[in-house]
Design a protein around this motif. Structure first.
Motif, PDB file in Angstrom:
ATOM      1  N   PHE A   3       0.837  -1.195   0.000  1.00 38.84           N
ATOM      2  CA  PHE A   3       0.000   0.000   0.000  1.00 38.84           C
ATOM      3  C   PHE A   3       0.876   1.250   0.000  1.00 38.84           C
ATOM      4  CE2 PHE A   3      -2.303   3.272   2.462  1.00 38.84           C
ATOM      5  CZ  PHE A   3      -3.355   3.462   1.584  1.00 38.84           C
ATOM      6  N   ASP A   4       0.546   2.215  -0.847  1.00 31.93           N
ATOM      7  CA  ASP A   4       1.277   3.476  -0.958  1.00 31.93           C
ATOM      8  C   ASP A   4       0.312   4.623  -0.658  1.00 31.93           C
ATOM      9  OD1 ASP A   4       2.565   5.829  -1.809  1.00 31.93           O
ATOM     10  OD2 ASP A   4       3.609   4.796  -3.432  1.00 31.93           O
ATOM     11  N   ALA A   5       0.357   5.112   0.572  1.00 32.35           N
ATOM     12  CA  ALA A   5      -0.579   6.151   1.008  1.00 32.35           C
ATOM     13  C   ALA A   5      -0.482   7.408   0.149  1.00 32.35           C
ATOM     14  CB  ALA A   5      -0.346   6.492   2.478  1.00 32.35           C
ATOM     15  N   LEU A   6       0.725   7.865  -0.139  1.00 37.46           N
ATOM     16  CA  LEU A   6       0.889   9.074  -0.952  1.00 37.46           C
ATOM     17  C   LEU A   6       0.282   8.907  -2.338  1.00 37.46           C
ATOM     18  CD1 LEU A   6       4.488  10.348  -0.117  1.00 37.46           C
ATOM     19  CD2 LEU A   6       2.332  11.541   0.264  1.00 37.46           C
ATOM     20  N   LYS A   7       0.514   7.774  -2.942  1.00 37.69           N
ATOM     21  CA  LYS A   7      -0.011   7.514  -4.280  1.00 37.69           C
ATOM     22  C   LYS A   7      -1.543   7.485  -4.267  1.00 37.69           C
ATOM     23  CE  LYS A   7       0.392   4.235  -8.097  1.00 37.69           C
ATOM     24  NZ  LYS A   7       1.030   2.996  -8.562  1.00 37.69           N
ATOM     25  N   GLU A   8      -2.121   6.839  -3.275  1.00 36.90           N
ATOM     26  CA  GLU A   8      -3.581   6.759  -3.174  1.00 36.90           C
ATOM     27  C   GLU A   8      -4.202   8.133  -2.928  1.00 36.90           C
ATOM     28  OE1 GLU A   8      -5.629   4.075  -3.625  1.00 36.90           O
ATOM     29  OE2 GLU A   8      -3.856   2.930  -4.206  1.00 36.90           O
ATOM     30  N   LEU A   9      -3.586   8.919  -2.062  1.00 37.04           N
ATOM     31  CA  LEU A   9      -4.101  10.254  -1.782  1.00 37.04           C
ATOM     32  C   LEU A   9      -3.962  11.166  -3.006  1.00 37.04           C
ATOM     33  CD1 LEU A   9      -2.736  10.612   1.834  1.00 37.04           C
ATOM     34  CD2 LEU A   9      -5.157  10.553   1.186  1.00 37.04           C
ATOM     35  N   ALA A  10      -2.830  11.107  -3.669  1.00 34.84           N
ATOM     36  CA  ALA A  10      -2.621  11.924  -4.866  1.00 34.84           C
ATOM     37  C   ALA A  10      -3.616  11.547  -5.960  1.00 34.84           C
ATOM     38  CB  ALA A  10      -1.188  11.775  -5.364  1.00 34.84           C
ATOM     39  N   ALA A  11      -3.904  10.258  -6.093  1.00 36.28           N
ATOM     40  CA  ALA A  11      -4.865   9.800  -7.100  1.00 36.28           C
ATOM     41  C   ALA A  11      -6.264  10.343  -6.820  1.00 36.28           C
ATOM     42  CB  ALA A  11      -4.886   8.275  -7.150  1.00 36.28           C
ATOM     43  N   ALA A  12      -6.546  10.618  -5.552  1.00 38.69           N
ATOM     44  CA  ALA A  12      -7.852  11.165  -5.174  1.00 38.69           C
ATOM     45  C   ALA A  12      -7.874  12.692  -5.271  1.00 38.69           C
ATOM     46  CB  ALA A  12      -8.213  10.729  -3.765  1.00 38.69           C
ATOM     47  N   GLY A  13      -6.743  13.298  -5.618  1.00 36.42           N
ATOM     48  CA  GLY A  13      -6.704  14.736  -5.827  1.00 36.42           C
ATOM     49  C   GLY A  13      -6.076  15.550  -4.715  1.00 36.42           C
ATOM     50  N   HIS A  14      -5.507  14.889  -3.719  1.00 33.33           N
ATOM     51  CA  HIS A  14      -4.805  15.629  -2.669  1.00 33.33           C
ATOM     52  C   HIS A  14      -3.504  16.176  -3.254  1.00 33.33           C
ATOM     53  CE1 HIS A  14      -7.422  14.215   0.584  1.00 33.33           C
ATOM     54  NE2 HIS A  14      -7.435  13.071  -0.066  1.00 33.33           N
ATOM     55  N   ASN A  15      -3.152  17.388  -2.856  1.00 32.78           N
ATOM     56  CA  ASN A  15      -1.984  18.062  -3.403  1.00 32.78           C
ATOM     57  C   ASN A  15      -0.902  18.161  -2.330  1.00 32.78           C
ATOM     58  OD1 ASN A  15      -0.095  19.872  -4.397  1.00 32.78           O
ATOM     59  ND2 ASN A  15      -1.607  21.297  -5.186  1.00 32.78           N
ATOM     60  N   PHE A  16       0.282  17.701  -2.647  1.00 38.18           N
ATOM     61  CA  PHE A  16       1.388  17.733  -1.699  1.00 38.18           C
ATOM     62  C   PHE A  16       2.454  18.749  -2.090  1.00 38.18           C
ATOM     63  CE2 PHE A  16      -0.465  13.493  -1.444  1.00 38.18           C
ATOM     64  CZ  PHE A  16      -0.866  13.514  -0.121  1.00 38.18           C
ATOM     65  N   LYS A  17       2.122  19.632  -3.019  1.00 42.32           N
ATOM     66  CA  LYS A  17       3.064  20.660  -3.441  1.00 42.32           C
ATOM     67  C   LYS A  17       3.420  21.525  -2.234  1.00 42.32           C
ATOM     68  CE  LYS A  17       3.620  24.530  -6.587  1.00 42.32           C
ATOM     69  NZ  LYS A  17       2.966  25.398  -7.565  1.00 42.32           N
ATOM     70  N   GLY A  18       4.681  21.673  -1.978  1.00 41.74           N
ATOM     71  CA  GLY A  18       5.139  22.492  -0.871  1.00 41.74           C
ATOM     72  C   GLY A  18       5.289  21.753   0.446  1.00 41.74           C
ATOM     73  N   ALA A  19       4.879  20.491   0.482  1.00 44.10           N
ATOM     74  CA  ALA A  19       5.027  19.715   1.714  1.00 44.10           C
ATOM     75  C   ALA A  19       6.508  19.428   1.950  1.00 44.10           C
ATOM     76  CB  ALA A  19       4.250  18.409   1.619  1.00 44.10           C
ATOM     77  N   ASN A  20       6.919  19.497   3.202  1.00 44.16           N
ATOM     78  CA  ASN A  20       8.326  19.227   3.499  1.00 44.16           C
ATOM     79  C   ASN A  20       8.527  17.717   3.717  1.00 44.16           C
ATOM     80  OD1 ASN A  20       7.945  18.519   6.317  1.00 44.16           O
ATOM     81  ND2 ASN A  20       7.758  20.694   6.765  1.00 44.16           N
ATOM     82  N   PRO A  21       9.755  17.263   3.761  1.00 47.13           N
ATOM     83  CA  PRO A  21      10.019  15.824   3.901  1.00 47.13           C
ATOM     84  C   PRO A  21       9.379  15.193   5.137  1.00 47.13           C
ATOM     85  CG  PRO A  21      12.025  16.942   3.232  1.00 47.13           C
ATOM     86  CD  PRO A  21      11.008  18.014   3.540  1.00 47.13           C
ATOM     87  N   GLN A  22       9.328  15.925   6.235  1.00 47.79           N
ATOM     88  CA  GLN A  22       8.715  15.382   7.450  1.00 47.79           C
ATOM     89  C   GLN A  22       7.211  15.195   7.273  1.00 47.79           C
ATOM     90  OE1 GLN A  22      10.766  18.111   7.445  1.00 47.79           O
ATOM     91  NE2 GLN A  22      12.593  17.255   8.390  1.00 47.79           N
TER      92      GLN A  22
END
Length: 66
Positions: A3-22
């Motif tokens: 399971f890849d949480a980031l991939k699933e969230l991005a596929a649903a339209g969540h935007n991580f632009k500007g998020a820091n590594p933490q």
């Protein structure tokens, strides 16, 4: 395949632009159930015609649900 949480969230339209590594690390550690819940909330907010996101034009503040 794991399971890849980031991939699933991005596929649903969540935007991580500007998020820091933490922040990305924290989001990556979400369980499938947590991701399903966040995606459900986002879907309901997106479909609500009278909901206007606060700070639409503001820089990313760590909130990625809407």
């Amino acid at each position: 395949m794991s399971f890849d949480a980031l991939k699933e969230l991005a596929a649903a339209g969540h935007n991580f632009k500007g998020a820091n590594p933490q922040q990305l690390e924290a989001v990556s550690s979400l369980s499938q159930e947590e991701v399903t819940l966040l995606n459900s909330i986002k879907q309901r907010l997106d479909s609500a015609e009278d909901v206007v996101p606060h700070g639409v034009d503001a820089p990313l503040s760590g909130a990625f649900v809407w």
